[in-house]
Structures are given as C-alpha cells and as structure tokens.
Write a protein that holds these residues in place. Sequence first.
Motif, PDB file in Angstrom:
ATOM      1  N   THR A 246     -13.252 -10.030  -4.434  1.00 15.80           N
ATOM      2  CA  THR A 246     -11.803  -9.889  -4.645  1.00 15.80           C
ATOM      3  C   THR A 246     -11.496  -9.437  -6.061  1.00 15.80           C
ATOM      4  O   THR A 246     -12.176  -9.803  -7.018  1.00 15.80           O
ATOM      5  CB  THR A 246     -11.080 -11.215  -4.369  1.00 15.80           C
ATOM      6  OG1 THR A 246     -11.595 -12.224  -5.241  1.00 15.80           O
ATOM      7  CG2 THR A 246     -11.282 -11.645  -2.925  1.00 15.80           C
TER       8      THR A 246
ATOM      9  N   ASN B  68     -10.389  -1.775   1.168  1.00 17.61           N
ATOM     10  CA  ASN B  68      -9.172  -2.324   1.762  1.00 17.61           C
ATOM     11  C   ASN B  68      -8.412  -1.248   2.528  1.00 17.61           C
ATOM     12  O   ASN B  68      -8.372  -0.084   2.130  1.00 17.61           O
ATOM     13  CB  ASN B  68      -8.286  -2.928   0.677  1.00 17.61           C
ATOM     14  CG  ASN B  68      -8.875  -4.201   0.120  1.00 17.61           C
ATOM     15  OD1 ASN B  68      -8.951  -5.212   0.813  1.00 17.61           O
ATOM     16  ND2 ASN B  68      -9.315  -4.160  -1.137  1.00 17.61           N
TER      17      ASN B  68
ATOM     18  N   GLU C 113      -0.460  -6.391   2.208  1.00 19.55           N
ATOM     19  CA  GLU C 113       0.607  -7.222   2.772  1.00 19.55           C
ATOM     20  C   GLU C 113       1.363  -7.923   1.656  1.00 19.55           C
ATOM     21  O   GLU C 113       0.813  -8.204   0.587  1.00 19.55           O
ATOM     22  CB  GLU C 113       0.026  -8.272   3.712  1.00 19.55           C
ATOM     23  CG  GLU C 113      -0.764  -7.714   4.877  1.00 19.55           C
ATOM     24  CD  GLU C 113      -1.491  -8.795   5.664  1.00 19.55           C
ATOM     25  OE1 GLU C 113      -1.871  -8.544   6.816  1.00 19.55           O
ATOM     26  OE2 GLU C 113      -1.680  -9.910   5.104  1.00 19.55           O
TER      27      GLU C 113
ATOM     28  N   GLU D 235       4.291  -4.699   4.901  1.00 19.40           N
ATOM     29  CA  GLU D 235       2.911  -4.213   4.955  1.00 19.40           C
ATOM     30  C   GLU D 235       2.893  -2.709   4.712  1.00 19.40           C
ATOM     31  O   GLU D 235       3.807  -1.994   5.120  1.00 19.40           O
ATOM     32  CB  GLU D 235       2.274  -4.531   6.313  1.00 19.40           C
ATOM     33  CG  GLU D 235       0.815  -4.126   6.413  1.00 19.40           C
ATOM     34  CD  GLU D 235       0.199  -4.514   7.758  1.00 19.40           C
ATOM     35  OE1 GLU D 235      -1.023  -4.708   7.815  1.00 19.40           O
ATOM     36  OE2 GLU D 235       0.961  -4.621   8.746  1.00 19.40           O
TER      37      GLU D 235
ATOM     38  N   GLN E 219      -6.081  -6.315   2.262  1.00 15.88           N
ATOM     39  CA  GLN E 219      -6.936  -6.723   3.370  1.00 15.88           C
ATOM     40  C   GLN E 219      -7.877  -5.580   3.761  1.00 15.88           C
ATOM     41  O   GLN E 219      -7.491  -4.414   3.701  1.00 15.88           O
ATOM     42  CB  GLN E 219      -6.070  -7.122   4.596  1.00 15.88           C
ATOM     43  CG  GLN E 219      -5.141  -8.284   4.361  1.00 15.88           C
ATOM     44  CD  GLN E 219      -5.859  -9.613   4.244  1.00 15.88           C
ATOM     45  OE1 GLN E 219      -7.088  -9.676   4.106  1.00 15.88           O
ATOM     46  NE2 GLN E 219      -5.083 -10.693   4.315  1.00 15.88           N
ATOM     47  N   PRO E 220      -9.132  -5.889   4.113  1.00 19.31           N
ATOM     48  CA  PRO E 220      -9.645  -7.210   4.488  1.00 19.31           C
ATOM     49  C   PRO E 220     -10.299  -8.010   3.366  1.00 19.31           C
ATOM     50  O   PRO E 220     -10.844  -9.085   3.627  1.00 19.31           O
ATOM     51  CB  PRO E 220     -10.694  -6.853   5.536  1.00 19.31           C
ATOM     52  CG  PRO E 220     -11.238  -5.554   5.081  1.00 19.31           C
ATOM     53  CD  PRO E 220     -10.066  -4.808   4.506  1.00 19.31           C
TER      54      PRO E 220
ATOM     55  N   GLY F   4      -8.995  -9.690   0.985  1.00 21.66           N
ATOM     56  CA  GLY F   4      -8.263 -10.902   0.642  1.00 21.66           C
ATOM     57  C   GLY F   4      -7.869 -10.982  -0.819  1.00 21.66           C
ATOM     58  O   GLY F   4      -7.372 -12.022  -1.267  1.00 21.66           O
TER      59      GLY F   4
ATOM     60  N   THR G  16      -5.779 -11.117  -3.928  1.00 23.80           N
ATOM     61  CA  THR G  16      -4.392 -11.588  -3.963  1.00 23.80           C
ATOM     62  C   THR G  16      -3.855 -11.607  -5.374  1.00 23.80           C
ATOM     63  O   THR G  16      -4.528 -12.057  -6.308  1.00 23.80           O
ATOM     64  CB  THR G  16      -4.295 -13.000  -3.368  1.00 23.80           C
ATOM     65  OG1 THR G  16      -4.761 -12.985  -2.014  1.00 23.80           O
ATOM     66  CG2 THR G  16      -2.867 -13.512  -3.410  1.00 23.80           C
TER      67      THR G  16
END
Length: 880
Positions: free
Chosen positions: A574, A616, A620, A630, A667-668, A670, A672
């Motif tokens: 990430t 990715n 979202e 999204e 995503q995918p 994750g 953030t």
Amino acid sequence: MAKKSPLVKGGVAATLGLALAATAFVAPANAEALNTGEVIQPTEGTTQINLIGFNDFHGRITQADAFAANVLQVQDTFGADNSLIIGNGDQVGASEFESSVAGDQPSKDALVALGVDSFTAGNHEFDKGQEDALAIRDEFGTLLAANVIKADGTPLLDAYSTFEVAGHTVAVVGAVTQSTASGVSPAGIEGLSFTDPVDAVNDVAAQLSDGDESNGEADIIIASYHEGGPSSGSYDDNSSNETFAKMATETSADVDAIYEAHTHQTYNYETNIDGKVRQVVQAGQYAENVGQIVLDVDADGNVVSSSSSVIPTYLEDGSTPRVDASTLSADSLATYNTIVGIQEAAVAEAEVLGAEQIGVVDEDITRAKTYDATGAVTVQDNRAQESTLGSVVADSMMLWAQGVGTDALDADLSIMNPGGMRSDIAGDGTLTYKDGQVVLPFVNNLSVVSITGAELKNVLEEQWQLQADGTVPSRPYLQLGLSSNVDYSYTGSTSDDPLTTQGSHITSVYVDGVALDDAQVYKVVMPSFLAAGGDNFLSLNNNEGVYDTGSVDLDAFVQYVESLPDTLLEPEQTRNGFQIDGYFGEDGAAPSIEAGAEQTITVTDVDLHSLDLVANATVEVLLDGNVIGEGTVNGSTLAGETTTADVTFTVPADTAAGDYTIQVVAQPSGSTVNLPLTVTAATETTPPTTTPPTTPSTETPAPSETESQEPQLVTEQEHYTTAESAAGVNYVGVNFAANEAVDIAISADGGDAQSVDSVLADADGTVSGQLTYQTVDEATGAVVEDNLPWPAGTYTIVATQGELSATVTFTVGDETGAATDGGSTDGTSTVPASNNNGSGDQLATTGANETAMFAGIAAGVIALALGGTLMLLRRRNTDA
C-alpha cells in the motif's frame, strides 16, 4: 566544433500533410553526445594523453576482475607511461556485502593494486566522518577535495595532484558535491564547510596556470567532480539542471577535460563554451563502465583536440566480460591476477558470514523502479517514488521500537530515507543475514526524534528538496519511506516541481487514522543520518529531543524479521500518499460540502513503483464505511505512465452537519488516504417568485467582466508572407491556470490537430512560444536546416489545459498568394519545430524567441483582444 544534438521523439508530419519519413524538434545545443562504446585508438605521430576515469565504484568487489580487465586493456592501448587512471569519488561506502562486511578493505586493496593514480573524495568517503576520510586518504595515497574546508580556513584534503604523463605535467583537481553536508551524519563532519565545487576548481586551476612555480604549475588540468547531471540522455536534458550547467559552462577555460560523478549517470559530451572545446564524461556506476578521454597535445603542452568514449565492462548480456584477460600485456595480466586473488578471498569470507538464515521471503520486496513503455525496468533505484521495500524497512524500525527491541519506546511512526536502501530482496524463499545487510549497508544507529506535528508536516514538505542555501539539488525530490500507519495527501508533482516552494504541497497527514495535531509531540524512529537532518530534511533539527537507541538499523531489521509469525517477511503493497487535486482550497483548507451535494477530485499516482506491484483499477471514496463515489484508474505504472482517476462523490442527503473523515481507497491494493470533510446542512429551496420584467440593458459588459477570464490565444500576425514565416511564428496565451501544463497542438488546412508540446503556464497564467520550420535528414534524423519558409496554407494552434481551451488561426503565403513547396526530394524532409518553455513530443526546451519588439506587439494584440486587460510576458533568452 560542437554540433547540435538532435532529439527525435515522434512527429506531426501526418497532421500537416507532408510526405515525411522523419521529423525532429530540436534545441540549439552547445554539445554533442559522442559515446561509441569502443576503445579510442592512438594516432601515429601525435602526442596523446590517455585518461581512464571511473566513478561510484561503491565497493563492488565481486565485479573487480572484469572491471580491472577493462581498465587495464584501455591502459595497454596507449601504454602505462601515457595513461592516467582517475577515480572520481565514492570508491567505497554503500557497498555490496562482500566488501562492506570487511569494512570495504577488499575494495580499497583492489583499487590500490589496480594502480589508480588519483582518487577524488565522494560523499561516501565521509560516511564515517572526517577522520575516516583521512584514513582512506592514507591508504589510497591521495584523496582530493579542493572544496572541503576546516574551521581554520585550511583544506582538509589535498586540492590536486600532479603527474608526469607523456612528457607533460598533468594536474587532477578534485571537488566533492556540495550536498555532502546533507548526505552524511553531521556529527562526523563537524567544523567542515563544503563550498561550491566549480568555484574551488577554478581557484586551483588559476593557481596552476599563473606562471608562479612556487605555487605549482601544470601543462594540462583535469577537473574531477564528484557531482553530475541528473540524466543519461542528451546534453540538453542535463543543461536545464543548474548544478550540471555550472560545471559544464563555468568551469575555467584553464581546465582541459571534465570528469563527473555522484548521480550514477552515463554520458559523454563534447562542449564548446566560448571557443573552449572539451570532453565532459560520467561513467555510470558500480564498475559497469570506464570513461576514456584522449587528449592530443602539442609540444608546448597545449591540448589541440580531444575525444572520449564510455566503454562497458560487460557485453550486452550484462554478464560476459568485454575483455578476455589473457589478451592483456604481461604487466597488466600480473596486476589482474593480484586483483582476482583479493576478490576471491573477500567472497570466501563473506560466504561464511552471510549465509545465516534469518527468515523466509516468498515475494520480491524492492525499491521503486522506473519503467519504459514496454514495462521494462530502466532505473533500478527510483528515489522519487514509494516502494514495498521502503515501507517494510520503516515498519521494521517502528515495530522494533514498540517492543521487538530491548526497550519499549512507544514510537508513533517511523521514517526511512530512500538512499539508505541499496539493494532489493528477492523472493527466493530464504532471507539471509547478507540479504538484510546489502539492503542496509550503512550500519546507522537508530534514533527516536520527538517532534511536533507542525514540524513533522514540514519534514514531509522537504521531500521537495531544497538545500540549506535555498538551491535545488540534483535530485529535486526524495520519497521518504513511512510506516504503514501514516497516510497523507499532497498537491503538485513529486518528480519535477521546482517552481513550487516548500510549504504548499502537503494538504493532510494522518497517523493511525487521526489527523496530525500541530501542537502534539510525536516520537519518530529513524536512522541517525536522518535524525541529524541528513538529505536536507532540516526540519528534523527543530525537535524536542533525540534519543539514540544504541541499536543499528540492520540489527533492528533482523530482530523484526525473527519476531514475525514463521519469520515470514511479506511486501507492504500500500501507498502512504496520493496526489489529490480539486479538493482543498488555495489556502489549503478542507472543503465544506452541503449534504446531498457532489464533489469531483483527481487522484494521481496511486500505485507503488516496485517489482510485482499491485496495479490499482479503481479509486473509491468512503464515508462512514460506505462507498459514496468511485472512479476508474487510467494509465499504467508498468507502461511508464502516471496513473490518475477522476472521482465524483456525493455526500448522502441525510448526513448530519458536522466534521467527518472520508477515505480515498485505491483498489485492489487497499491503499488508503484520509481526508477531513465538513458537512453543512442542505439548503432549503425557496419557491421562485414572479417579478415584473425589466428593460434589457443596452450596455455591453466590460471585457474584464466577461471574456477576460476566458483563455485567449494570439499570434504575432494574422498573416505571414513565406519570407516572414522563416523567422518563426510567435504565439502568446493568457488566462490559463497558473503553474499548470498547457498542451499545444497544431493543424494545417483543416486537418486533425496533433499535440506538439506541453508548456507550463507561468504565475500569471501566461504561456508563449515560437514555431519554426526545419529540414530533417530522413535517414539519420539530423537537422539539416532550421528557420525555413513555411508551406502556404492555413494553420491553427490549439492550447488546451483541462477543460480550458483557446485557438488561433494564421495563414502563410507569399506576396502574390502563391503556395510554396515545403517538400523535398533530396533525402530531407521539412517539419514545423517549436521553441518554447516546456518539453514534450519532438521538443527540446530553449525558451521562446521573445524580443522586446514582439513583447510590445503581443501585449498590444492581447490588450486589444481582451479589451485592455493588463498582462505580463515572461522573457527568455534564446541562447539559454
């Protein structure tokens, strides 16, 4: 004499309806790339001095045999008496395991055995402080640095060394990068000043050329800089860098050749600065090449001509040595065999020390890479991007400090500098001590720095690099590795944003999901190098206290791995930070959005840049765990593009007024990033009321109230004769967004417009440039003639910046209106070229050709078009 260096990057020929096989947009250049990869051969009857340079060896003892064979063959070509071997810095430090585990002694022994005549100090010769640099000098016999000055004003090291070569006195003057002060532990260089390297070299060159035998004299002077340009491309690519440009253009004319280093790039140019022709060479890194410069010298010791080549150590397969050692002279073969013995002993000892297994690793964990359009890796260590390795190392420090180590330090987060990681971890199943050591070769103590949230934000701002004197270093951006509990947002490019000052990039920072508190003191674990303000992260010096843990980064990494379940080390896939535009206000304030309203943001660079990255597909936006918007990710990291997604989200209409935190999630993977959000109550709608009609106004709104805010584009003239067009078509546009790119496209006679450049609008939202016509050799792509008459026709320039767009049309024809033939049948082709303030397809930057007369004309044209709106034109020199 120097020639232009053509840059061919694709064309607009089809757009213009010309039968062209090749096109080229080029900038006037004062240098030519010369490398052939072949050894330069002697010229019979000519006195020649054979220089053999290398740089950034960095303890590559396992490559010493092939490297030595390369050096010795180039030396044999002219003979040892006519040759000089020059090391241009970073001979040791950041070394591979087989050298570093023995304190780099094998590498030092090998280079001394090779017969290197002159060593210049690199920043890594100061890794362990000035006393160690002096010890290295004693082992090498020489270590040059004219610009390292002690507190009493005297130099720490020798400024130059002289040698008798081919009957002439040759001086090598050394200087180390001025950024050394920020690249090593400040405690180790206390009392030293690192002055401007060019100024220092020029002072010594003047001394060696003043005719005073008492202060040293030399027939020939070589500058050995441990500093270099940021690119392995053309001279023009590097000349925009202030550091490189000063070395290339302002080094004294008393200097006959220039070696460079530090940036690990590969180039050799022949420059002609005010009639002084000389070679400028950097030979890559890690024993991969040698840089040969051959000087032709007359009887009085004057260099009358020169040539250069960068010669690879290995063949194209990257593993087969270019030189068969059995072909070397008897003396060189004896030297080669001595070096092989040193190498074999070092490897044998390292095998024993490094074989101990510390963990399990099944997936690659790597530094960030740069990829080309095919997905192939072109740069192994991209320090301007996030990586799986940076996150893993940062996590290891934080979690170790929180309890894996002997002391529970309750660290809040951790930071890792990208230059502190010098190798990747292969997912081959077994993680050894050696695997960890080659990643972390510097053996830095770990420190815990107590620092306020406000200063911590400043540290993140300093990823956009400025040196203490306010200048931009050769690496303008450095990406910090952060523990995975930290996320942040920013605006502005991470790789090329020198026009934006520090303090305007970071827009939000969260630790463990909680917004950074400016007043709160956070405990941050990091290498001692960073804790002392290394790599220009100077805000770390504004701390509330520094605690030395007494443990080193490698030991903490090993203990961290051993604490993992089944000692399994996995990549952290990430990202910590996203570029987010269209959300925060110009003052950096988070938006207030009405319940039920929508907001569109642009999220850029959402992928890591490591091997085996998770690409990715969507971004979202979540509020209270629910997806409220999204967008699709466009671009591919593995195709050399920048990923971006436009995301429109809607605040649910039933959301109560108040302060919230929303999540932007790629995503995918994750990945953030948290953002603050203030929701306001929905505005009640009021039924429309009927009002009596009013008499329409007959007044015309002032242009400044209407069209002055719309982008406008003009050319200097609406119509050009063919003769006038040869001087170029100048254009100016206004009312674009400041400091953002504007795409410039051109079409002919109603054809499709094709992009020819990306120009940066200045602080006033102004763009400008010049279009010229060229003749290009179809076979070689070389420019034959520039500033040719344009073919008769109607042309349209289109300037686009996001949703903003402006066009201008002009015509070309001779005085009678007859068309001119722009084609060619002699193996050349003609094409419009652009000289402007940006770079893009088929373009090289030279600056717009804006004379004082054009400035006045353009200002008048725009003033007329905009009803008297005042504007400023950016001035550029055509020979910049």
